[in-house]
Design an enzyme around this catalytic site. Structure first.
Site, PDB file in Angstrom:
ATOM      1  N   HIS A  10       0.825  -1.215   0.000  1.00 50.54           N
ATOM      2  CA  HIS A  10       0.000   0.000   0.000  1.00 50.54           C
ATOM      3  C   HIS A  10       0.862   1.271   0.000  1.00 50.54           C
ATOM      4  O   HIS A  10       2.026   1.203  -0.359  1.00 50.54           O
ATOM      5  CB  HIS A  10      -0.995  -0.062   1.160  1.00 50.54           C
ATOM      6  CG  HIS A  10      -1.718  -1.375   1.203  1.00 50.54           C
ATOM      7  ND1 HIS A  10      -2.761  -1.682   0.356  1.00 50.54           N
ATOM      8  CD2 HIS A  10      -1.499  -2.505   1.937  1.00 50.54           C
ATOM      9  CE1 HIS A  10      -3.162  -2.926   0.593  1.00 50.54           C
ATOM     10  NE2 HIS A  10      -2.418  -3.445   1.537  1.00 50.54           N
ATOM     11  N   GLU A  24      -2.335   0.330   7.756  1.00 51.20           N
ATOM     12  CA  GLU A  24      -1.449  -0.717   7.246  1.00 51.20           C
ATOM     13  C   GLU A  24      -0.242  -0.135   6.507  1.00 51.20           C
ATOM     14  O   GLU A  24       0.891  -0.594   6.684  1.00 51.20           O
ATOM     15  CB  GLU A  24      -2.237  -1.649   6.319  1.00 51.20           C
ATOM     16  CG  GLU A  24      -1.421  -2.833   5.801  1.00 51.20           C
ATOM     17  CD  GLU A  24      -2.209  -3.718   4.852  1.00 51.20           C
ATOM     18  OE1 GLU A  24      -3.390  -3.418   4.585  1.00 51.20           O
ATOM     19  OE2 GLU A  24      -1.617  -4.710   4.374  1.00 51.20           O
ATOM     20  N   HIS A  78       2.534  -7.136   4.526  1.00 47.49           N
ATOM     21  CA  HIS A  78       1.149  -6.692   4.712  1.00 47.49           C
ATOM     22  C   HIS A  78       0.686  -6.999   6.125  1.00 47.49           C
ATOM     23  O   HIS A  78       1.352  -7.738   6.862  1.00 47.49           O
ATOM     24  CB  HIS A  78       0.225  -7.406   3.708  1.00 47.49           C
ATOM     25  CG  HIS A  78       0.375  -6.904   2.314  1.00 47.49           C
ATOM     26  ND1 HIS A  78      -0.474  -5.984   1.752  1.00 47.49           N
ATOM     27  CD2 HIS A  78       1.323  -7.180   1.378  1.00 47.49           C
ATOM     28  CE1 HIS A  78      -0.074  -5.719   0.515  1.00 47.49           C
ATOM     29  NE2 HIS A  78       1.027  -6.422   0.263  1.00 47.49           N
ATOM     30  N   GLU A 144       1.357 -11.762   5.941  1.00 51.17           N
ATOM     31  CA  GLU A 144       0.243 -11.048   6.595  1.00 51.17           C
ATOM     32  C   GLU A 144       0.540 -11.074   8.090  1.00 51.17           C
ATOM     33  O   GLU A 144       0.259 -12.051   8.792  1.00 51.17           O
ATOM     34  CB  GLU A 144      -1.093 -11.726   6.286  1.00 51.17           C
ATOM     35  CG  GLU A 144      -1.554 -11.588   4.844  1.00 51.17           C
ATOM     36  CD  GLU A 144      -2.204 -10.234   4.517  1.00 51.17           C
ATOM     37  OE1 GLU A 144      -2.182  -9.337   5.378  1.00 51.17           O
ATOM     38  OE2 GLU A 144      -2.734 -10.103   3.398  1.00 51.17           O
TER      39      GLU A 144
HETATM   40 ZN   LIG Z   1      -2.321  -5.267   2.495  1.00 50.73          ZN
END
Ligand SMILES: [Zn+2]
Length: 180
Positions: A10, A24, A78, A144
């Protein structure tokens, strides 16, 4: 010297997941910069980031960046959302028997060794058709790291000691995976 590309997810107008006062895009950049610093302090490697500030980068440009560099490994960073807890890693479907899968085995275990000390759940080594995994031409993984919208996970993500420990586990795992 091997080139490793870290991909802080992002950025810019794409904040990614948000919750508990966290965005995030900021966490992925903080961790990416720390992992780069740790890798370069401990190994003879050239570490590049797909972004080093709060800017938007297209997914295909992230993959192209690594492909053009001839990178040895691509690690996308992430944080999860959706109300769960814990850690999971992703590789491109059908690559578990290749170098991609071997590296996932090593990196996933190293990160979970750290996270299990906090009682965090191992959600598993998974596969998904994510574009950065599909479009990169070298072994690639997407991490993640906990759930931003779950209070217990978010409280850890707000803790600088935890972030440094997690970054260290990621760097150590990459070092072991690539036999640096
Ligand atoms: Zn993400």
């Amino acid at each position: 010297m091997p080139i490793i590309v870290l991909d802080p997810g992002h950025g810019g107008n794409d904040s990614g997941a948000a919750g508990n006062g966290l965005q995030e895009k900021n966490l992925t950049l903080t961790i990416g910069l720390k992992v780069k610093q740790l890798l370069e302090a401990n190994y003879i490697v050239d570490v590049r980031l797909t972004r080093t500030s709060d800017v938007f980068v297209e997914l295909s440009d992230r993959a192209d960046f690594a492909n053009d560099l001839g990178a040895s490994y691509f690690v996308s960073l992430h944080h999860n959302a959706g109300g769960g807890t814990g850690f999971e890693s992703y590789i491109y479907p059908g690559t578990s028997a290749s170098e991609t899968g071997r590296c996932q085995d090593v990196l996933h275990v190293e990160i979970m060794n750290f996270l299990s000390g906090y009682g965090l759940r191992d959600r598993g080594q998974k596969e998904a058709n994510f574009s950065v995994l599909r479009e990169t031409s070298m072994p690639a993984i997407l991490l993640e790291n906990l759930f931003i919208d779950t209070v217990n996970d978010a409280n850890l993500l707000k803790d600088p000691t935890f972030i440094t420990g997690l970054s260290n586990a990621i760097a150590t795992g990459i070092g072991k995976a690539l036999k640096l």
